[in-house]
Scaffold this motif. Structure first.
Motif, short mmCIF file in Angstrom:
data_model
loop_
_atom_site.label_atom_id
_atom_site.label_comp_id
_atom_site.label_asym_id
_atom_site.label_seq_id
_atom_site.Cartn_x
_atom_site.Cartn_y
_atom_site.Cartn_z
N SER A 196 0.85 -1.20 -0.13
CA SER A 196 -0.16 -0.06 0.00
C SER A 196 0.97 1.13 -0.01
N MET A 197 1.91 1.03 0.86
CA MET A 197 2.69 2.55 0.90
C MET A 197 3.56 2.69 -0.34
N TYR A 198 3.92 1.42 -0.95
CA TYR A 198 4.76 1.70 -2.32
C TYR A 198 3.72 1.99 -3.39
N SER A 199 2.67 1.86 -3.37
CA SER A 199 1.50 2.11 -4.39
C SER A 199 1.29 3.89 -4.10
N TYR A 200 1.27 4.26 -2.82
CA TYR A 200 0.87 5.64 -2.55
C TYR A 200 2.17 6.53 -2.94
N PHE A 201 3.44 6.09 -2.79
CA PHE A 201 4.65 7.00 -3.13
C PHE A 201 4.69 6.70 -4.80
N ALA A 202 4.48 5.83 -5.43
CA ALA A 202 4.46 5.71 -6.74
C ALA A 202 3.43 6.38 -7.46
N ARG A 203 2.31 6.88 -6.85
CA ARG A 203 1.12 7.71 -7.42
C ARG A 203 1.51 9.14 -7.08
N HIS A 204 1.96 9.52 -6.01
CA HIS A 204 2.04 10.66 -5.48
C HIS A 204 3.53 11.41 -5.68
N ALA A 205 4.62 10.79 -6.30
CA ALA A 205 5.92 11.26 -6.61
C ALA A 205 5.96 12.65 -7.30
N VAL A 206 4.87 12.84 -8.25
CA VAL A 206 4.74 13.73 -9.11
C VAL A 206 3.98 15.01 -8.32
N ASP A 207 3.75 14.85 -7.13
CA ASP A 207 3.42 16.05 -6.34
C ASP A 207 4.81 16.70 -5.93
N LYS A 208 5.99 16.11 -5.90
CA LYS A 208 7.29 16.72 -5.60
C LYS A 208 7.57 17.85 -6.45
N GLN A 209 6.92 18.05 -7.76
CA GLN A 209 7.16 18.91 -8.41
C GLN A 209 6.36 20.41 -8.32
N GLY A 210 5.25 20.05 -7.14
CA GLY A 210 4.63 21.24 -7.01
C GLY A 210 5.30 22.59 -6.50
N ARG A 211 4.68 23.86 -6.70
CA ARG A 211 5.36 25.01 -6.47
C ARG A 211 5.83 25.08 -5.16
N PHE A 212 4.91 24.78 -4.24
CA PHE A 212 5.45 24.95 -2.84
C PHE A 212 5.78 23.77 -2.03
N TRP A 213 6.28 22.83 -2.62
CA TRP A 213 6.48 21.27 -1.99
C TRP A 213 6.81 21.44 -0.81
#
Length: 105
Positions: free
Chosen positions: A55-72
């Motif tokens: 479950s955690m692996y899936s979360y990180f795979a789905r949300h890695a793109v969030d790191k590109q956010g402006r105010f990370w």
């Protein structure tokens, strides 16, 4: 590897999760009830089962793109994605889960 094998989260993961809960309370954003439950599990350093690792692996795979956010990780206004990422153990959690998942394969 037997399904009964459990893995204990690291102190750093627990610290990241605690910080995520603090930021969530302060800014009123970041994470879902599932992320909050995961954070509490990590903070307590409860043993995780293989299903939790997946479950955690899936979360990180789905949300890695969030790191590109402006105010990370902006200290004055961290993004909701950053806060959620911390709830799941942060970068240390991702690295730890990646290694544990390989052990399960």
């Amino acid at each position: 590897m037997p399904k009964s094998v459990c893995f204990v989260p690291t102190k750093k993961m627990a610290g990241n999760a605690a910080r995520g809960l603090e930021l969530r309370a302060e800014y009123g954003r970041g994470g879902t009830h599932v992320g909050v439950a995961r954070a509490k599990q990590l903070i307590a350093r409860e043993p995780l089962e293989p299903k939790d690792i997946k479950s955690m692996y899936s979360y990180f795979a789905r949300h890695a793109v969030d790191k590109q956010g402006r105010f990370w990780a902006d200290p004055g206004r961290p993004s909701a994605g950053y806060i959620a990422w911390l709830l799941w153990g942060g970068d240390e959690g991702k690295a730890w889960v990646d290694a544990k998942r390989k052990m399960l394969e």
